[in-house]
Write an enzyme that holds these catalytic residues in place. Structure first.
Site, PDB file in Angstrom:
ATOM      1  N   CYS A   1      44.098 -29.777  24.251  1.00 40.93           N
ATOM      2  CA  CYS A   1      44.515 -31.217  23.985  1.00 40.93           C
ATOM      3  C   CYS A   1      46.359 -30.762  24.404  1.00 40.93           C
ATOM      4  O   CYS A   1      46.564 -29.797  23.820  1.00 40.93           O
ATOM      5  CB  CYS A   1      44.812 -31.948  22.502  1.00 40.93           C
ATOM      6  SG  CYS A   1      43.185 -32.736  21.887  1.00 40.93           S
TER       7      CYS A   1
ATOM      8  N   HIS B   1      41.242 -26.633  19.236  1.00 38.89           N
ATOM      9  CA  HIS B   1      42.559 -27.742  19.099  1.00 38.89           C
ATOM     10  C   HIS B   1      43.391 -26.907  19.444  1.00 38.89           C
ATOM     11  O   HIS B   1      43.718 -25.610  19.665  1.00 38.89           O
ATOM     12  CB  HIS B   1      42.548 -27.380  17.602  1.00 38.89           C
ATOM     13  CG  HIS B   1      41.942 -28.333  16.704  1.00 38.89           C
ATOM     14  ND1 HIS B   1      41.738 -29.942  18.068  1.00 38.89           N
ATOM     15  CD2 HIS B   1      40.899 -28.440  15.247  1.00 38.89           C
ATOM     16  CE1 HIS B   1      40.932 -30.897  16.581  1.00 38.89           C
ATOM     17  NE2 HIS B   1      40.956 -30.245  15.736  1.00 38.89           N
TER      18      HIS B   1
END
Lengths: 271, 214
Positions: free
Chosen positions: B188, B129
């Site tokens: 991301c 993440h």
């Protein structure tokens, strides 16, 4: 000889119908009863686990969004999750489509995001506004798909009801035929005893055939699998216990029916 | 009524013969069902066996590598932590897991089951993440920086040679091959934006050093 053959065939058919009726009644009282499913969900903490799973999914998307996890605090409650799951179950068993309310989640999330950006003195760009909008949609989709996996289907007990009626009608017709052919209540009782023993053996043997096979079922996720395994184990136990009772009752009725033989012997002796 | 021997015999015979009839019915019924529905029964049992996974039989073996074939002799279980990943230039050392489930990614960097393992000489696909404390600072990495995978069977050092911003559906930009050991690590993007990110920041690095533990 012909009479024995007819008795054999009619009794075999009646045995299968009795077994069918037992299966229909047991299934109607379990898998096809929404209160049973809700009770099992409570027992397996399915509602709590769904709440945790949805919360975790929210957190995972939020961890990629640049927003703090605190934005999700109290966004939805366990009570809402339980209410939504129950309404979905009601819809499944009622043949309707459930509507899960998510507008409150979206609007609350939107106001919290705006507040968080204001606190950071951050004015989002056009692209960021689109991303934020997309994030809110993803969170809402996440909630909807978290409630019973977002699937819509229906369970109808119409055919079970029909099967039950057919079995009962056929059993009555065959019973009348057997009574007409044999003209003996005791003999009929022994036939019922055979039917129950037949059904009892088959119901009880389901446990030995399926119990080990269903323990490690893994479908969708752990919580659903646990619920399914629990329900299957419960059904198998019900079949087993009923089978034992039916078999014992069957033997008792066979013994009673065997008195027919004694009655005939005594009548012959008297004559 | 049952006093005479003949009556007792007749009674017992009648009872036993009726019980035998019930068992005959069971046999006839089972034979009929098997004869008519055998293929469907086999299919149903096959499906049941397929969806039944006895995880208690899976043994978490020590993960080791065969140096001749460059294949792992035993693999870690999905979702288990089997090492650490370090990015010294970013001051990061994170738990390294086999698996890319949401639970794994909350705790560290995950490895996709679609690629190879460190030391096997192929593509290794890893992700984390863009959360603070995980890979938020990944875009700061530069060519020439190192990434170190310290797993329970060895230590593998990779040198960064390229970085790309890739749309999340462009999976062909993370190719699976076994000509060269390439570590691909992505998160991301943008890491400092808000909302749902559709891009991925991918760091490509190649193996430059390895140390296999005894």
């Amino acid at each position: 000889m012909i009479k024995k053959g007819i008795n054999f065939v009619l009794n075999l058919v009646m045995s299968v119908l009795v077994l069918g009726l037992i299966c229909v009644l047991l299934i109607s009282s379990t898998a096809f009863r929404k209160e049973y499913i809700k009770e099992k969900m409570r027992e397996n903490h399915f509602y709590d686990r769904t709440y945790s799973d949805i919360k975790e999914d929210f957190e995972n998307y939020t961890m990629q969004s640049g927003l703090e996890l605190e934005i999700l605090d109290g966004l939805f409650t366990k009570e809402k999750v339980e209410k939504d799951i129950n309404s979905k179950i009601d819809a499944i068993y009622g043949g309707k489509k459930a509507k899960i309310e998510t507008d409150s989640i979206k609007s609350e999330l939107d106001s919290r995001i705006n507040l968080a950006l204001e606190e950071k003195n951050r004015v989002p760009s056009e692209d960021e506004k689109k991303s934020i909008q997309k994030y809110e949609e993803v969170i809402v989709d996440c909630y909807q798909s978290g409630i019973l996996y977002g699937r819509d289907f229906s369970i109808s007990s119409k055919y079970l009801g029909l099967a039950k009626n057919i079995c009962i009608t056929a059993i009555i017709v065959i019973s009348i035929l057997l009574l007409i052919i044999n003209r003996s209540i005791l003999k009929y009782i022994s036939f019922i005893g055979i039917n129950l023993l037949f059904s009892g053996i088959l119901c009880a043997s389901i446990k030995f055939l399926l119990e080990k096979r269903v323990q490690h079922i893994l479908i969708l996720d752990a919580k659903f699998s646990n619920l399914l395994v629990n329900c299957l184990n419960d059904c198998i136990e019900k079949f087993y216990h009923f089978g034992i009772i039916a078999a014992i009752l069957g033997v008792i009725l066979i013994v009673l029916g065997s008195l027919e033989k004694i009655k005939k012997t005594i009548e012959n002796e008297i004559n | 009524m049952l006093k005479s021997k003949k009556n007792k015999t007749d009674f017992v015979k009648a009872t036993i013969s009726n019980i035998i009839v019930a068992f005959i019915y069971v046999a006839v019924f089972c034979f009929f069902i098997y004869y008519v529905f055998s293929s469907k029964i086999s299919m149903a049992m096959g499906i049941l066996d397929t969806i039944s996974i006895d995880t208690s039989k899976k043994i978490l073996k020590d993960v080791t590598i065969d140096l001749e074939t460059r294949n792992l002799k035993a693999y870690p279980e999905f979702g288990t932590r089997y090492g650490t990943i370090s990015l010294p230039s970013l001051g990061l050392t994170l738990d390294f897991y086999f698996g890319d489930s949401l639970e794994v990614l909350r705790n560290g960097v995950g490895q996709s089951g679609g690629g190879y393992f460190p030391g096997e000489g192929g593509s290794i696909i890893t992700m984390g993440h863009n959360y603070s404390g995980i890979l938020k600072t990944l875009p700061e990495i530069k060519s020439g920086d190192t990434i170190i995978l310290d797993v329970n069977y060895g230590k593998f050092t990779y040198e960064v040679y390229d970085t790309k911003i890739v749309y999340y559906t462009e999976t062909y930009k993370l190719p699976i091959q076994r000509d060269e050991e390439i570590l691909m690590l992505y998160t991301c993007y943008p890491t400092d934006g808000f909302g749902h990110a559709v891009d991925r920041y991918v760091v490509y690095s190649r193996l430059v050093e390895e140390e296999i533990y005894d």
